[in-house]
Design a protein around this motif. Structure first.
Motif, PDB file in Angstrom:
ATOM      1  N   ALA A 166      -4.451   7.875   3.335  1.00 57.85           N
ATOM      2  CA  ALA A 166      -5.109   7.464   4.579  1.00 57.85           C
ATOM      3  C   ALA A 166      -5.077   5.955   4.744  1.00 57.85           C
ATOM      4  N   HIS A 167      -5.290   5.216   3.649  1.00 55.35           N
ATOM      5  CA  HIS A 167      -5.251   3.758   3.733  1.00 55.35           C
ATOM      6  C   HIS A 167      -3.842   3.267   4.035  1.00 55.35           C
ATOM      7  N   ALA A 168      -2.846   3.829   3.334  1.00 58.74           N
ATOM      8  CA  ALA A 168      -1.471   3.373   3.511  1.00 58.74           C
ATOM      9  C   ALA A 168      -0.967   3.636   4.922  1.00 58.74           C
ATOM     10  N   ASN A 209      -2.462   3.451   7.673  1.00 59.06           N
ATOM     11  CA  ASN A 209      -3.054   2.621   8.735  1.00 59.06           C
ATOM     12  C   ASN A 209      -3.371   1.194   8.295  1.00 59.06           C
ATOM     13  N   ALA A 210      -2.684   0.727   7.256  1.00 53.20           N
ATOM     14  CA  ALA A 210      -2.990  -0.597   6.693  1.00 53.20           C
ATOM     15  C   ALA A 210      -2.324  -1.725   7.467  1.00 53.20           C
ATOM     16  N   GLU A 266      -7.298   9.493  -0.168  1.00 51.63           N
ATOM     17  CA  GLU A 266      -7.801   8.187   0.223  1.00 51.63           C
ATOM     18  C   GLU A 266      -6.676   7.157   0.271  1.00 51.63           C
ATOM     19  N   SER A 267      -5.780   7.204  -0.724  1.00 55.49           N
ATOM     20  CA  SER A 267      -4.667   6.266  -0.749  1.00 55.49           C
ATOM     21  C   SER A 267      -3.716   6.500   0.416  1.00 55.49           C
ATOM     22  N   ALA A 321       0.822  -1.206   0.000  1.00 57.89           N
ATOM     23  CA  ALA A 321       0.000   0.000   0.000  1.00 57.89           C
ATOM     24  C   ALA A 321       0.859   1.260   0.000  1.00 57.89           C
ATOM     25  N   ASN A 322       1.963   1.230   0.722  1.00 60.15           N
ATOM     26  CA  ASN A 322       2.807   2.411   0.809  1.00 60.15           C
ATOM     27  C   ASN A 322       3.672   2.606  -0.429  1.00 60.15           C
TER      28      ASN A 322
END
Length: 369
Positions: free
Chosen positions: A359-361, A363-364, A356-357, A340-341
């Protein structure tokens, strides 16, 4: 008590040493530089990485060292402001975020001071050979005597010597992202007051931010380029290339070029990602940029280093001495987070990743997974 040799005294290695010592291991950190490395850009501590810093006992001190930007200006090639923001900067994101932006050298010093009393540090040395058998890894050093450790971890960056010795040449794993980045310090000749400036001119551009209570500038200069040949990668050649490119810039080019020529902390390297199918082999494992560098374009390299260090130590502690099981669990937990990162640097080349990407990366991954 298992002994662990960690190559790399930046951020990932000392944080891993802290957590290994916490879990009852005996860590040793070897660092090629004669001391803590100065310079470097501002780095971000985001999302779950903030939890690692808090658990390490450094959140309050790290917060006190954070940059205090009021905003940024975006300039055209002649230096005329075309846009500005008092809500976000390109280096740190939204200014009202809980994320922390801090100079890399400050974070390195903070972690070292936190760990130096209980961790063996070997400065001015490096690993030259690894010889593994059923009982451990015999390590040869450039200067010190050979020693045997139960485990070895490479946290020695994009150009990892441990990765080369244990897995093969860098070219098998490094993926160039089409540009180079130079970072260096300069006097605050622009009189910037907690305010960043960003400019792009053709295939090159730079960001300038004041640090040290506005007494100093940090300049990040990037330019598009195919991978340079081996003969062009030495420090003097890279510095001259950056000086020449800066001198051709229309706005403040000559002064920036002179600053790059004189900077004692000059840095330049290609923007690349390390992509590997496996981060461990036998008793050797890789951590941070050595195993999964996302490139500075992602803004998440430091967070990956912090989180990876915590997860690797946790997996080793839970494995009851079975390093193979620990390494397998480490990869299982970290792989989605790394993917993700790394995607942040490639999903929108030349521009920022979507909110959005990001924020997801950030805390994934759960630290207690």
């Amino acid at each position: 008590m298992q002994t662990v040799l960690i190559s790399g005294g930046g951020i990932a290695g000392p944080v891993l040493a802290h957590w290994l010592r916490h879990h009852g291991f005996a860590p040793t950190v070897v660092e090629r530089a004669p001391g803590l490395r100065p310079g470097g850009q501002a780095v971000d501590i985001r999302g779950v990485a903030l939890e690692v810093v808090e658990r390490t006992g450094l959140l309050e001190r790290a917060s006190s060292l954070r940059t205090r930007m009021r905003g940024m200006s975006i300039l055209d090639p002649d230096g005329h402001e075309v846009d500005r923001s008092t809500e976000a900067t390109f280096s740190s994101g939204r200014l009202d975020s809980e994320d922390i932006e801090v100079l890399r050298e400050d974070l390195v010093r903070l972690v070292y001071e936190h760990t130096s009393a209980g961790v063996e540090y070997l400065f001015g040395d490096s690993i030259t050979a690894l010889d593994e058998d059923e009982s451990g890894v015999r390590v040869d050093f450039a200067h010190g005597p050979s020693r045997t450790f139960d485990l070895v971890v490479g946290a020695d960056g994009l150009h990892s010597a441990v990765r080369r010795l244990a897995f093969g040449p860098e070219e098998r794993f490094a993926h160039h992202l089409g540009s180079y980045l130079s970072v260096f310090s300069a006097e605050n000749f622009l009189d910037l007051d907690d305010w960043q400036m960003w400019l792009r001119d053709g295939d090159a551009g730079f960001g300038i931010m004041p640090v040290r209570d506005n007494t100093e500038l940090r300049v990040a200069f990037g330019f598009e380029s195919a991978p340079l040949g081996h003969g062009q990668r030495d420090g003097a050649t890279l510095r001259q290339l950056v000086v020449d490119r800066l001198a051709s810039m229309r706005w403040e080019g000559p002064r920036l070029a002179e600053a790059a020529r004189k900077a004692p902390d000059f840095y330049c390297d290609g923007m690349a990602q390390i992509r590997m199918d496996q981060w461990s082999r036998g008793r050797v494992a890789l951590l941070g940029d050595a195993g999964y560098c996302p490139s500075p374009l992602s803004g998440q390299g430091t967070s990956l280093a912090l989180v990876g260090a915590h997860v690797l130590a946790d997996c080793l502690a839970r494995a009851g001495g079975d390093h193979r099981a620990a390494y397998a669990r480490y990869e299982q937990r970290m792989r989605p987070f790394v993917t993700a990162n790394q995607a942040l640097a490639t999903e929108n080349p030349g521009g920022p990743a979507s909110e959005e990407s990001v924020a997801h990366a950030k805390n994934a991954l759960s630290l207690d997974g």
